[in-house]
Design a protein around this motif. Sequence first.
Motif, mmCIF file in Angstrom:
data_model
loop_
_atom_site.group_PDB
_atom_site.id
_atom_site.type_symbol
_atom_site.label_atom_id
_atom_site.label_comp_id
_atom_site.label_asym_id
_atom_site.label_seq_id
_atom_site.Cartn_x
_atom_site.Cartn_y
_atom_site.Cartn_z
ATOM 1 N N GLY A 126 0.528 -1.351 0.120
ATOM 2 C CA GLY A 126 -0.057 0.315 -0.050
ATOM 3 C C GLY A 126 0.772 1.263 -0.246
ATOM 4 N N GLY A 127 1.918 1.173 0.354
ATOM 5 C CA GLY A 127 2.878 2.177 0.543
ATOM 6 C C GLY A 127 4.345 2.130 0.038
ATOM 7 N N SER A 156 -0.931 4.345 -2.008
ATOM 8 C CA SER A 156 -0.833 5.560 -1.053
ATOM 9 C C SER A 156 -0.247 7.026 -1.348
ATOM 10 C CB SER A 156 -0.926 4.875 0.769
ATOM 11 O OG SER A 156 -1.702 4.151 1.104
ATOM 12 N N ASN A 157 0.561 6.114 -1.986
ATOM 13 C CA ASN A 157 2.084 7.560 -2.269
ATOM 14 C C ASN A 157 1.038 8.860 -2.264
ATOM 15 O OD1 ASN A 157 3.356 4.950 -1.082
ATOM 16 N ND2 ASN A 157 5.026 5.778 -2.273
ATOM 17 N N ARG A 159 -1.496 10.070 -3.351
ATOM 18 C CA ARG A 159 -3.061 9.540 -2.878
ATOM 19 C C ARG A 159 -2.265 11.125 -0.988
ATOM 20 N NH1 ARG A 159 -7.830 10.290 -0.857
ATOM 21 N NH2 ARG A 159 -8.957 9.938 -2.721
ATOM 22 N N GLU A 160 -1.182 10.189 -0.993
ATOM 23 C CA GLU A 160 -0.476 11.343 0.083
ATOM 24 C C GLU A 160 0.284 12.663 -0.081
ATOM 25 O OE1 GLU A 160 2.119 8.553 1.904
ATOM 26 O OE2 GLU A 160 -0.165 8.134 4.108
ATOM 27 N N ASN A 165 -4.018 13.002 3.608
ATOM 28 C CA ASN A 165 -4.977 12.145 4.121
ATOM 29 C C ASN A 165 -6.634 12.869 4.100
ATOM 30 O OD1 ASN A 165 -2.806 10.522 4.603
ATOM 31 N ND2 ASN A 165 -2.060 11.482 6.590
ATOM 32 N N THR A 195 -2.378 -1.462 -3.177
ATOM 33 C CA THR A 195 -3.841 -1.071 -2.734
ATOM 34 C C THR A 195 -3.168 -1.584 -0.773
ATOM 35 O OG1 THR A 195 -5.084 -2.036 -2.961
ATOM 36 C CG2 THR A 195 -4.640 -0.239 -4.345
ATOM 37 N N TYR A 199 -6.480 1.290 5.348
ATOM 38 C CA TYR A 199 -5.645 2.226 6.599
ATOM 39 C C TYR A 199 -5.165 3.748 5.667
ATOM 40 C CZ TYR A 199 -3.307 -2.149 8.048
ATOM 41 O OH TYR A 199 -3.182 -3.570 8.499
ATOM 42 N N PRO A 201 -4.177 6.623 3.355
ATOM 43 C CA PRO A 201 -4.711 7.524 2.722
ATOM 44 C C PRO A 201 -5.893 6.242 2.185
ATOM 45 C CG PRO A 201 -3.397 8.237 2.388
ATOM 46 C CD PRO A 201 -2.950 7.176 2.587
ATOM 47 N N ALA A 202 -5.458 4.897 2.170
ATOM 48 C CA ALA A 202 -6.385 4.239 0.584
ATOM 49 C C ALA A 202 -7.451 4.125 1.087
ATOM 50 C CB ALA A 202 -5.743 3.257 0.321
ATOM 51 N N SER A 205 -10.087 6.159 -1.213
ATOM 52 C CA SER A 205 -9.907 6.211 -2.562
ATOM 53 C C SER A 205 -10.875 5.333 -3.500
ATOM 54 C CB SER A 205 -8.386 5.407 -2.702
ATOM 55 O OG SER A 205 -7.234 5.327 -2.536
#
Length: 542
Positions: A126-127, A156-157, A159-160, A165, A195, A199, A201-202, A205
């Motif tokens: 996920g990250g 998550s990368n 998106r962050e 978040n 993904t 967690y 901020p995923a 999504s």
Amino acid sequence: MKSRQQAAGSTQQEWVFRLLCAVCCLLPIACATTNPILDLKITNARVIDGTGSPWFRGDVGVRGDTIVSIGDLTAEPAHATIDAHERIVAPGFIDLLGQDENAVFRDPHLEPKVRQGITTELTGEGGSPRPSIRDYFNRLQKNGSAINIALLVGSSNPREMVIGNVNRKPTAAEMIEMQKIVEQEMRNGAIGLSTSLIYLPAMYSTTEEIVELARVAARYGGVYFTHMRDEGDHIDMGLDEAFTIGREAQIPINIWHLKVGGRANWGRMPHVIERIRSARAEGIDVAANVYPYAASATSLSTLIPDWALEGGYADMQKRLADPEQRARIAEALRTQFDKRGERGIYVTRIDNPSLARYEKKYTEEIAAEMNLPGDEALMKLFAETTGSPSVIFFSMREDDVKTALSQWFVSVGGDSGAPSPEQRAKNAAVHPRAYGTMPRVLGRYVRDEQLLTLEEAVRKMTSQAADRMRVTDRGILRPGMKADIVVFDEQSVRDLATYEQPNQLSEGIGYVIVNGVIVLRDGVMTNALPGRPIRGRGYDKR
């Protein structure tokens, strides 16, 4: 007419030409019959090549980092020889979900992984590491590692980096920016996209957002690995989403740690398996992996509802201070308690030293010691820590684990980093899968319970795993493949780690060879660090 002298010269030239031709023709034969000496030879082996085929007796020859010959190599000289003594020689095991992307810099030897026979790990749930996968691999090569490491770019990368978040969709411009980040990471060597949808901020999504990112990964030959949005009451929703992403992005899907959690869902694994089979029949390339335990390990904050986590852990703590929001969070926690198994929730790590006395205890014990209801005890832990406590959830059933593991399209991933020597010395509380995943499959589920044949278990941990990563030079013992090899005793291989005493190394793995270099010799670590980055198909060397 030619003179007699001219004719003699011509004949002499023709003779010389024919002699040279004959010598040139013989040279390849001479080279072929004078092979360079092998760097390593493994003799007296029972070879399981990783394809699922039955074992056979033979020797394995290695030159440099590559397997060059398999068969009767009695006459072949070698700089070093390992006598397998009729033990199993197999491809090195591939962990399809490791968590060592940071641990490898603290302890590059990763002994708990090596002693499981693991030679390659896929990580990035996920990250993925910052600032980029290219920078990470450069650092890894400089630092060294006992095993090979492959990375996924976590959704998550972007998106962050672009949104943060917060719970909202990206704008059209933001979506383009996020796609560019995934594209660059694929060029930097990512295997694909991942993904972790429970967690931050995923969790915010949308399916459409993930599809757009997955399409980018697919263009670069990537794959999609997912910790689904739900593995319990709403697992069908999680499966639907995964299938949709695979179908619309035209990308292979891999479901991490396939499970059905919560007592109300025990016994539903056959239904889940049938859904995956149906998706495959439809043409969706979907597979899964499991860890061979009926308990999971993650953050205690996964019990908190999504709305309460928006903005991050600190913002959640502020909501706990508001009576109305606190009441809503408490109600959600009480609902979660009802889903857990008989053993409940075991707390393994708390980052506040004043609360350390609650480590290695079940939440029921903690609540009793605090003289608080269960929900209030948990909220106290949340309020007084800077990051979520780590826990083990006993929320699965053994029969469901076995049903999943026995499927031909299910491989193995430990979902754990290797505890450091310091953690082992302190007997830190960790999930036993950190030490025992692969040997537990070979010992408990192959030898003791005969759930799988030995050849099938090895296939799951080698060629099948390599195929799911789209890695073509590892996972099979065959000339031309990289020399990642494990030697083990099928009668003694076993996991020793338990939930109460997890820091126990597995037994039965005798030798581990990574890229032709021995990292475990007759049960002793060699301190060699021959591991390499494993880069994806889209890697751009520039």
